[in-house]
Write a protein that holds these residues in place. Structure first.
Motif, PDB file in Angstrom:
ATOM      1  N   PHE A  45     -10.449   0.743  -2.634  1.00 28.88           N
ATOM      2  CA  PHE A  45     -11.249   1.484  -1.647  1.00 28.88           C
ATOM      3  C   PHE A  45     -10.621   1.484  -0.251  1.00 28.88           C
ATOM      4  O   PHE A  45     -11.288   1.792   0.731  1.00 28.88           O
ATOM      5  CB  PHE A  45     -12.675   0.932  -1.567  1.00 28.88           C
ATOM      6  N   GLY A  46      -9.346   1.104  -0.152  1.00 27.83           N
ATOM      7  CA  GLY A  46      -8.676   1.105   1.152  1.00 27.83           C
ATOM      8  C   GLY A  46      -9.139   0.010   2.088  1.00 27.83           C
ATOM      9  O   GLY A  46      -8.898   0.076   3.295  1.00 27.83           O
ATOM     10  N   ILE A 104     -10.952  -4.071 -11.112  1.00 28.78           N
ATOM     11  CA  ILE A 104     -10.028  -3.033 -10.652  1.00 28.78           C
ATOM     12  C   ILE A 104     -10.873  -1.856 -10.193  1.00 28.78           C
ATOM     13  O   ILE A 104     -11.770  -1.400 -10.911  1.00 28.78           O
ATOM     14  CB  ILE A 104      -9.061  -2.604 -11.775  1.00 28.78           C
ATOM     15  N   ASN A 105     -10.591  -1.359  -8.999  1.00 25.74           N
ATOM     16  CA  ASN A 105     -11.366  -0.264  -8.420  1.00 25.74           C
ATOM     17  C   ASN A 105     -10.414   0.808  -7.894  1.00 25.74           C
ATOM     18  O   ASN A 105      -9.201   0.600  -7.821  1.00 25.74           O
ATOM     19  CB  ASN A 105     -12.247  -0.787  -7.271  1.00 25.74           C
ATOM     20  N   PRO A 106     -10.937   2.001  -7.528  1.00 22.81           N
ATOM     21  CA  PRO A 106     -10.077   3.025  -6.936  1.00 22.81           C
ATOM     22  C   PRO A 106      -9.289   2.471  -5.761  1.00 22.81           C
ATOM     23  O   PRO A 106      -9.829   1.809  -4.882  1.00 22.81           O
ATOM     24  CB  PRO A 106     -11.091   4.088  -6.479  1.00 22.81           C
ATOM     25  N   LEU A 142      -4.384   7.377  -1.580  1.00 23.89           N
ATOM     26  CA  LEU A 142      -4.107   5.966  -1.315  1.00 23.89           C
ATOM     27  C   LEU A 142      -4.005   5.217  -2.631  1.00 23.89           C
ATOM     28  O   LEU A 142      -4.804   5.413  -3.536  1.00 23.89           O
ATOM     29  CB  LEU A 142      -5.231   5.360  -0.461  1.00 23.89           C
ATOM     30  N   GLY A 143      -3.004   4.388  -2.732  1.00 24.04           N
ATOM     31  CA  GLY A 143      -2.863   3.541  -3.909  1.00 24.04           C
ATOM     32  C   GLY A 143      -2.111   2.283  -3.546  1.00 24.04           C
ATOM     33  O   GLY A 143      -1.933   1.950  -2.366  1.00 24.04           O
ATOM     34  N   ASN A 200       0.851  -1.187   0.000  1.00 28.74           N
ATOM     35  CA  ASN A 200       0.000   0.000   0.000  1.00 28.74           C
ATOM     36  C   ASN A 200       0.889   1.240   0.000  1.00 28.74           C
ATOM     37  O   ASN A 200       1.908   1.273   0.692  1.00 28.74           O
ATOM     38  CB  ASN A 200      -0.912   0.032   1.235  1.00 28.74           C
ATOM     39  N   VAL A 201       0.473   2.247  -0.743  1.00 27.13           N
ATOM     40  CA  VAL A 201       1.231   3.496  -0.830  1.00 27.13           C
ATOM     41  C   VAL A 201       0.327   4.636  -0.373  1.00 27.13           C
ATOM     42  O   VAL A 201      -0.780   4.816  -0.894  1.00 27.13           O
ATOM     43  CB  VAL A 201       1.722   3.759  -2.268  1.00 27.13           C
ATOM     44  N   TYR A 202       0.806   5.405   0.610  1.00 25.85           N
ATOM     45  CA  TYR A 202       0.067   6.551   1.123  1.00 25.85           C
ATOM     46  C   TYR A 202       0.883   7.811   0.867  1.00 25.85           C
ATOM     47  O   TYR A 202       2.079   7.861   1.169  1.00 25.85           O
ATOM     48  CB  TYR A 202      -0.180   6.419   2.634  1.00 25.85           C
TER      49      TYR A 202
END
Length: 465
Positions: free
Chosen positions: A175-176, A209-211, A91-92, A49-51
Motif C-alpha cells: 500500500f506504499g 502479502i498486500n498490493p 508502485l511495487g 521500491n520500484v516506481y
C-alpha cells in the motif's frame, strides 16, 4: 517376599518409561528474545521500491459528438473529441540480486513504464534501465548504476528444497506505506491453478502479502531469496493469508538471460501435454492420477528423438516426480539449454527411462517479421511466419503453422487483433506465410473477410463493403 519383588519390578518399569515433557517458562534472556530481527537486518537493505510512470491516452467525454451525425456537421477532429494524456503511476517492490545494481521485480509492476525509478532502503533514488521483461513468468530485470558501490544483495536459494511448514519472511512495500516485513510458513508448493503466468508453479504462503508487495522478496531463515512475491488471493483487496511467489529457481533463469544480454530462451520439448485425470489413470491402470500424458509431438521434439510416443506418460524428470503437465513445463523451463535430463515414463504397463538433450526451440522457417501498413484493418499489425521458436515465444502449441500476430503497434489493428492471433484466411485465401498475407490484404479493395485462431477458438470477421 513376592510383594517386595512385585513392587521392585513396577519401580523398574516406571523408571524405564520416558519422563513426561515439562512445561517451563523462559529461563534465560536469550530465550525471551528469540526474534527474526537478525534475518531482517541482513535481508531488508536488498529490498527496494520500484516506481513506474506511464503516459496513457484517455478519450474525452464527447457527449453529442460521440454520434457520427453530429461530428459530420460540427467537426469531430477538434478539441471536443481529442484524447488527452495523463500520467499513471504504479508502485511495487524489487530485490537486488547483484551488488552491481541488478534488480528483479514483477513485469506487471513496470509494464508500459516510460520512466522507472528505484528507491533503496536508505532512501537513495536511482533511474533504472529495463534489461529484460518476461510476460510469461511475470518477471522483469532492471539495472541501476550505483557509481561503483557494491550494494547489498540477496543470494538465491534452491526453491526445490522448500517444504510445506518452513518458516518464511515476506518483505516489500504494501500500500506504499514503506518497507514492511511479515512472517508465515510455506502453505503449499507447486500451485498450478493460479492463472497468473504461463509457467504456473507457485509457492503459496500465509505471510501477509498486500498490493505493493509485488516484486518483493520471500526469504528463508538463512536469508536466502526463495521467491518473488507476485499475487494474492483476496475478495477484499487485502491479505487473507493466501499469497503466491514465483520460485527462485525460475527467477534464476530470467536473471541469467539478463546477465548474458540475450533474449530469454528456455529448453523446448516440442510436446503437447495433458494432465492425467482420474478417468485416464483408471484406463491406464494407474493407482492414482499422476504424470503428464503426451497428446502430441513435434517431429523435432527431444522426446520424439529419444523414442517417446504419443500416449506415453511422463512421470519424472531428473529424479523429480511430475504430477501434472504444468509441473513438467516448469521443470523443463528451469533447466539449461544444452544440458541433458533423464525422463522417466510409462508406456502401457512398462515403466521406462531415457536421456533427452535439452535444446532451444528451432526456427525451422524464417520468421520474416513484417509491420503491415496501408489503409486496411491490418495496418499497425506485426506479423511473422510461425516456427517452433516463434510459437514458443508466444506460448502457442509447438505444432502451430501459418502466420501469427507477433505484436500490435497501433492503427486499426489495435482495435481488432491481439498478440498471438494466428491468421488463417483473408478473402478466401488460406494464409500460409507472410507474403501470402500481404498479397491477400492488398486485394481487399475496401472489403475484408478474415478468420483468426485466438486461443484455440476460430473468430470470423467482416469489415468494409
Amino acid at each position: 517376599m513376592k510383594s517386595n519383588i512385585l513392587v521392585a519390578l513396577l519401580l523398574t518399569i516406571v523408571a524405564a518409561l520416558p519422563a513426561a515433557a515439562e512445561q517451563t517458562v523462559p529461563q534465560t534472556r536469550s530465550d525471551i528474545q528469540l526474534t527474526f530481527a537478525p534475518v531482517v537486518k541482513e535481508t531488508s537493505p536488498a529490498v527496494v521500491n520500484v516506481y513506474a510512470r506511464r503516459l496513457v491516452s484517455q478519450q474525452r467525454d464527447q457527449g453529442l459528438f460521440a454520434d457520427p451525425f453530429f461530428r459530420r456537421f460540427f467537426g469531430g477532429d477538434g478539441a471536443f473529441g481529442a484524447p488527452r494524456e495523463r500520467v499513471q503511476n504504479s508502485l511495487g517492490s524489487g530485490v537486488i540480486v547483484d551488488g552491481k545494481g541488478l534488480i528483479v521485480t514483477n513485469n506487471h509492476v513496470i509494464l508500459g513504464g516510460n520512466d522507472i525509478r528505484v528507491v533503496l532502503a536508505d532512501r537513495r533514488e536511482f533511474e533504472a534501465k529495463l534489461l529484460v521483461a518476461d510476460e510469461r513468468t511475470d518477471l522483469a530485470v532492471l539495472k541501476i548504476d550505483p557509481q561503483g558501490e557494491d550494494l547489498p544483495a540477496l543470494a538465491m536459494g534452491d526453491s526445490d528444497n522448500l517444504e510445506v511448514g518452513d518458516l518464511v519472511l515476506a518483505i516489500g512495500n504494501p500500500f506504499g506505506v514503506g518497507q514492511t516485513v511479515t512472517s508465515g510458513i510455506v502453505s503449499a508448493l507447486a500451485r498450478t491453478q493460479v492463472g497468473i503466468t504461463d509457467y504456473q508453479f507457485f509457492i503459496q504462503t500465509d505471510a501477509a502479502i498486500n498490493p505493493g508487495n509485488s516484486g518483493g522478496a520471500l526469504v528463508d531463515l538463512k536469508g536466502n531469496l526463495i521467491g518473488i512475491n507476485t499475487a494474492i488471493f483476496s475478495r477484499s483487496g487485502g491479505s487473507i493469508g493466501i499469497g503466491f511467489a514465483i520460485p527462485a529457481n525460475m527467477v534464476k533463469t530470467v536473471v541469467q538471460s539478463a546477465e548474458t544480454g540475450g533474449r530469454i530462451q528456455r529448453p523446448w520439448i516440442g510436446a503437447e501435454m495433458q494432465d492425467v485425470t482420474a478417468e485416464i489413470a483408471d484406463s491406464l491402470g494407474f493407482a492414482r492420477p499422476e504424470g503428464a500424458l503426451i497428446a502430441g509431438l513435434h517431429p523435432k521434439s527431444p522426446l520424439a528423438i529419444a523414442g517417446l510416443k504419443r500416449g506415453d506418460v511422463v512421470l519424472g524428470i531428473d529424479g523429480k516426480a511430475v504430477e501434472n503437465a504444468k509441473e513438467l513445463t516448469y521443470r523443463v523451463a528451469t533447466a539449461q539449454i544444452g544440458s541433458s535430463a533423464i525422463v522417466e515414463y510409462q508406456r502401457g504397463s512398462d515403466r521406462r527411462e531415457t536421456r533427452i538433450k535439452l535444446i532451444a526451440a528451432p526456427e525451422t522457417t524464417a520468421r520474416d517479421e513484417t509491420l503491415m501498413d496501408g489503409n486496411t484493418p491490418f495496418s499497425g499489425l506485426v506479423v511473422a511466419n510461425l516456427s517452433p521458436a516463434v510459437a514458443d515465444e508466444l506460448g502457442l502449441p509447438s505444432g502451430s503453422t501459418g502466420v501469427v500476430a507477433s505484436d500490435v503497434k497501433g492503427g486499426p489493428a489495435k482495435r481488432i487483433f491481439r498478440k498471438g492471433d494466428v491468421i488463417l484466411e483473408v478473402n478466401g485465401v488460406i494464409i500460409d506465410n507472410v507474403d501470402t498475407l500481404s498479397s491477400a490484404v492488398k486485394t481487399g479493395d475496401g472489403f475484408w473477410q478474415f478468420a483468426v485462431n485466438r486461443g484455440g477458438r476460430v473468430i470470423r470477421m467482416q469489415l468494409g463493403g
